[in-house]
Design an enzyme around this catalytic site. Sequence first.
Site, mmCIF file in Angstrom:
data_model
loop_
_atom_site.group_PDB
_atom_site.id
_atom_site.type_symbol
_atom_site.label_atom_id
_atom_site.label_comp_id
_atom_site.label_asym_id
_atom_site.label_seq_id
_atom_site.Cartn_x
_atom_site.Cartn_y
_atom_site.Cartn_z
ATOM 1 N N HIS A 135 0.829 -1.204 0.000
ATOM 2 C CA HIS A 135 0.000 0.000 0.000
ATOM 3 C C HIS A 135 0.873 1.269 0.000
ATOM 4 C CE1 HIS A 135 -3.673 2.326 1.201
ATOM 5 N NE2 HIS A 135 -2.752 3.121 1.708
ATOM 6 N N GLU A 136 1.770 1.342 0.971
ATOM 7 C CA GLU A 136 2.603 2.554 1.078
ATOM 8 C C GLU A 136 3.523 2.680 -0.131
ATOM 9 O OE1 GLU A 136 1.622 4.681 3.197
ATOM 10 O OE2 GLU A 136 0.408 3.287 4.387
ATOM 11 N N HIS A 155 1.726 4.542 -2.708
ATOM 12 C CA HIS A 155 1.809 5.989 -2.459
ATOM 13 C C HIS A 155 3.176 6.522 -2.898
ATOM 14 C CE1 HIS A 155 -1.879 6.792 -0.281
ATOM 15 N NE2 HIS A 155 -1.633 5.881 0.652
#
Length: 500
Positions: free
Chosen positions: A264-265, A268
Amino acid sequence: MNRAFEKLQPHLERIMALNTAMTLFNWDTDTLAPKEAGPYTAKVIGTLSDEYFQALVNDEVKALVKECQEHGEGLDENQAAIVKEAARTIEELEVIPKEEYREFSELQSEAAAIWSRAREDKDYEAFAPTLEKLIAFTKKFAGYQAKDGQKIYDVLLDQYERGFDMESLDRFFSQVRDEIVPLLKQVVEKNDTIDSSFLTEYYEPEKQEEFGRFLAEYCGFEFDKGVLATSAHPFTTNLHNHDVRITTRYVENKLDSSLFSIIHETGHALYELGISDEITQTLVGGGASMGMHESQSRFYENIIGRSEAFWEPIYGKLVETFPKQLEKVSLDQFIKAVNKAVPGLIRIDADELTYCLHIMVRYEMEKMIMDGSADVKDLPKLWNEKYQEYLGVSPEDDAEGVLQDIHWAQGSFGYFPSYALGSAFAAQFYHKMQEELDVEGLLKEGNLKPIREFLKDRIHRYGKVKETRDLIKAVTGEDFTPKYYIEYLKEKYKKIYSLA
Ligand code: ZN
């Protein structure tokens, strides 16, 4: 070059430098800084944010921005976007009295530590007075910023997701709820067919970290331009496109927690790393909006990261890292387990299907907080009631209830809906991507580059130069619609649970 823009340039550099310094202090506060540093560092951040405010909101800068707006000859697309962003930020900030802004910044950085301790001690009372102050500031500021009768919560929503308000979000959530709740019911009934018990065995944190670093790199994270650290709550921050930092937390008895938070990160981070050199370290050198950011992290985490094709080339390596725990677990079992939909208490551990319901709880509560129909002292009770209503579960304490998220402690109200919107944006991009790329085939080959390039080329490199709704239209040829998100979830879960 435009003369006024040329004169504006050194001011912009100063503004960005101060912003970068504050970002770095905030990163440090959430990762390495010792507990007792809090109030002392808060003072430093207070001074810096005061400087930032003055650097941006002063007569000289205002006059130059105005001149650029009125005489924009010679400005290129990026410069015009920088001017527009500067004008917008000045407009938002200048209505806030300087002293109040400083007080709020100091409170923000102290609040994180107070929240963190309260969460550790499962003690809402210890955080409540701070939360009360944060809400009061937020309301006051949004009140200053509101335009012609605009409601407080609409002001906040628009700051995170331009072009979205309570009206459009009520519609979005009701559409999603009408489709998801019945599907979830079907799914939950068949949950005993999926064994996910192996995910909660003991997984050595050191080995989780080793695999996590591999996984981030596999998705395209560049360690020469990035850092992976640990924090109470995973997040990404960026200084510019050559320094992007992500965090995770390693939970001993929950393999999927750090695996998917790292993916997920990384999603980003890829966004921030993909911003073009021409606009990094400028006011438009960041993601277009919170929702657009979430679309990238959720695309990586859920749409590709939880697919069988993604894991096919690397599942063997995961088994090698944890032979005792995974030796007897097939890839098919692993995929089913990491996609199992179980209504739970913790948002960041939620599966794709129930996730939206966690956001609905927060959205409805924020609406009530901002229109004054909910008091701070009643929030834990309200939280628990809504969890019971939408998810059928009740927290045992406030650490797994109202204290679980850092957002309110940071003074971020109106942020949560962006998570749900991000999932929906991601599904719309995925639909388009599949028309042009054999996504599944590429994943099976372990070749993520064309996928990364697609996103970089159509979305990442523009930063804030294009706005969210315009970007969605430019990439997909359509206005935003939750249609693809709903279709995607239905198709995926029907397959995983072999539903008719
Ligand atoms: Zn995120």
